[in-house]
Every structure is written in C-alpha cells, then in structure tokens.
Write an enzyme that holds these catalytic residues in place. Structure first.
Site, PDB file in Angstrom:
ATOM      1  N   GLU A  17      20.720 -22.781  -1.508  1.00 16.09           N
ATOM      2  CA  GLU A  17      20.418 -22.328  -0.138  1.00 16.09           C
ATOM      3  C   GLU A  17      20.437 -20.810  -0.068  1.00 16.09           C
ATOM      4  OE1 GLU A  17      23.303 -24.757   1.902  1.00 16.09           O
ATOM      5  OE2 GLU A  17      22.052 -26.526   1.578  1.00 16.09           O
ATOM      6  N   GLU A  63      22.725 -28.985  -9.203  1.00 20.73           N
ATOM      7  CA  GLU A  63      22.351 -29.456  -7.869  1.00 20.73           C
ATOM      8  C   GLU A  63      20.828 -29.418  -7.730  1.00 20.73           C
ATOM      9  OE1 GLU A  63      25.694 -29.004  -4.806  1.00 20.73           O
ATOM     10  OE2 GLU A  63      24.646 -27.105  -4.883  1.00 20.73           O
ATOM     11  N   ASN A 116      31.935 -28.287  -0.117  1.00 20.90           N
ATOM     12  CA  ASN A 116      31.185 -27.123   0.361  1.00 20.90           C
ATOM     13  C   ASN A 116      30.860 -27.370   1.834  1.00 20.90           C
ATOM     14  OD1 ASN A 116      29.388 -25.081   0.884  1.00 20.90           O
ATOM     15  ND2 ASN A 116      27.749 -25.871  -0.447  1.00 20.90           N
TER      16      ASN A 116
HETATM   17  P1  PGA Z   1      24.907 -32.240   0.210  1.00 21.90           P
HETATM   18  O1  PGA Z   1      25.071 -30.706  -0.263  1.00 21.90           O
HETATM   19  O2  PGA Z   1      26.068 -32.997  -0.352  1.00 21.90           O
HETATM   20  O3  PGA Z   1      24.941 -32.164   1.721  1.00 21.90           O
HETATM   21  O4  PGA Z   1      23.603 -32.715  -0.314  1.00 21.90           O
HETATM   22  C1  PGA Z   1      25.548 -30.385  -1.537  1.00 21.90           C
HETATM   23  C2  PGA Z   1      25.523 -28.899  -1.714  1.00 21.90           C
HETATM   24  O5  PGA Z   1      24.592 -28.254  -1.229  1.00 21.90           O
HETATM   25  O6  PGA Z   1      26.429 -28.322  -2.335  1.00 21.90           O
END
Ligand code: PGA
Length: 259
Positions: free
Chosen positions: A97, A167, A9
C-alpha cells in the site's frame, strides 16, 4: 526450528478509543499462550497506549512504517529512535500500500531497512506481485527484484535479523488468499534466494510470513505449510477474537509440522 510469528497490521484503523479495547482483547485472549511470537502494529498515534497495555506480556509492539534517518527536517515523518523509545521492536517496511499509494521505491525501501536495523528494529520487508504480474508469469521476477533491492548492502548477519512477508498484492484486502501451494512456492523461492544472497544458515532461520486475506478459516491450511512461518494479518486483526484464533492456529500448524 523457526518459531511461528503472527503480526497484526491495523493499517489506518484504530483511534485510541478503538485501539485500547482491541489490544486489551488480544492480550487477554493470549494470556499464558506460548509457542508463537505475536506483534501488534497499530497506527503511530496508538503506539504508546497499546505499548502500555502490552507491557509485561510477550506480545511485541511494531510500527507500520518509518523514515530511514534518525532525525532531520522531514515534516510528518517518524524516525526509528522515536519508535524504539515507545517500545517498538519491529517495523513493517515496503508494504504494497505504501509502494502504490506513497510511491515508495525499492531504493527507498532499502534505505529504510538499513535505517531500521541501525536502531535495533526488526524490519519486516514486504514483497509481492500484482495480479497483472502473476498473469504475465512475472511472480518470481517481481519478488526477486524487490528482495534483491531491499537487501542490498546488507551482510549475512544483517539479513538474519529480518523477517520477510510475502504479500501478493491481489490477495490483500480482497478476501481471496493465495492458496497454500501458491504461497509455499514463493516462500521456497524467497528462501532459496536468501540462501544465495546471504547464506544457507540465514535462509534456514529466516521467517517468511504470508499476508493477504488471512482469516481464521483460511489460516489452518496456510499455516500447515512448512514453508509458511506465520502470517501478516490486516483486516482480520481488527477483531480480537478472530486474531487470537489465527495465532492459535499458527501454533497448531507448527505442531502439525513437528516443530
Ligand atoms: P489483509 O491485509 O489481511 O486485510 O488482506 C494484509 C496486509 O496488507 O498486511
């Protein structure tokens, strides 16, 4: 047996000048590599360029979001058929997010899941609790609510076409990943709930990815857990070499587990 899946991502990183060498580095680093499904999710503006670079390879292309309708008067939005046309096979839905910054509700997330499926895209449904929810002992309650709402109105066959990403919000971009035990516990819970909401067979085949500060160093232990079917990688996916090494660890994790 579930084939491990590792998704990059890229979030809002990657001008074309940056995206092209990154995608090329991942492609070249994974030449002749087998046993793990890999998907890159660049920003919309880089989808076409990255798609061209990945053409003829088993590495898939995915988007980070989509609208739920096929077309319409929705300024600034991107519809599922537009993604399909560019070669996308999957789409992240309900990333924390977006839930937090863009106010995406469980109901909207559910509409997007339906919209993506209607056009043959694999929705990667993201769920996870905040630090405060975990502190209050609400981890399972939160994940249950997000999952029930996200899967509403889907029959078992449709649920079988999804990927779920657990997550924990407190682990995203913080450098503090969930411990393998913490993640495995929630993954097992997700599988149990999907077994109830869809069927046992669907739950057994469902890939549940872990996301939140997955790095090359933390990947080994996380991916050795039998409940963890792969990773959704943010920050660490912006470095081709680092991302390739996480993908290779996912293959070793599966081998360790006898898959
Ligand atoms: P990160 O993000 O690996 O930078 O913690 C993961 C995500 O938000 O999919």
């Amino acid at each position: 047996m579930r084939t491990p899946l590792v998704i990059a991502n890229w979030k809002m990183f990657g001008t074309l000048a940056e995206a092209r060498p990154l995608a090329t580095g991942v492609r070249d680093g994974l030449k002749r590599f087998k046993g793990v499904d890999v998907v890159l999710c660049p920003p919309y503006t880089a989808l076409m360029a990255v798609g061209e670079i990945l053409q003829g390879t088993p590495i898939g292309l995915g988007a980070q979001n989509c609208h739920y309708e096929a077309s319409g008067a929705h300024t600034g939005e991107i519809a599922p058929p537009m993604l399909v046309e560019l070669g996308c096979r999957s789409v992240l839905i309900g990333h924390s997010e977006r839930r937090r910054e863009m106010g995406e509700t469980d109901e909207l997330v559910n509409r997007k899941v339906h919209g993506a499926l209607a056009h043959g895209l694999t929705p990667v449904l993201c769920v996870g609790e905040t630090a405060e929810e975990r502190r209050q002992g609400l981890t399972f309650t939160t994940v249950e609510g997000q999952l029930r709402a996200g899967l509403a109105g889907l029959d078992a066959a449709a649920v079988g076409r999804l990927v779920v990403a657990y997550e924990p919000v407190w682990a995203i971009g913080t450098g503090v990943n969930a411990t393998p035990q913490q993640a495995a516990e929630v993954h097992g819970y997700v599988r149990g709930l999907v077994s109830e909401l869809a069927s046992k067979e669907v739950a057994q085949g469902l890939r549940v990815l872990y996301g939140g500060s997955v790095k090359a160093d933390s990947a080994d232990a996380l991916l050795a857990e039998s409940e963890i079917d792969g990773a959704l990688v943010g920050g660490a996916s912006l470095n081709a070499q680092g991302f390739v090494s996480i993908v290779k660890k996912a293959a070793r994790g599966a081998a360790t587990r006898g898959e």
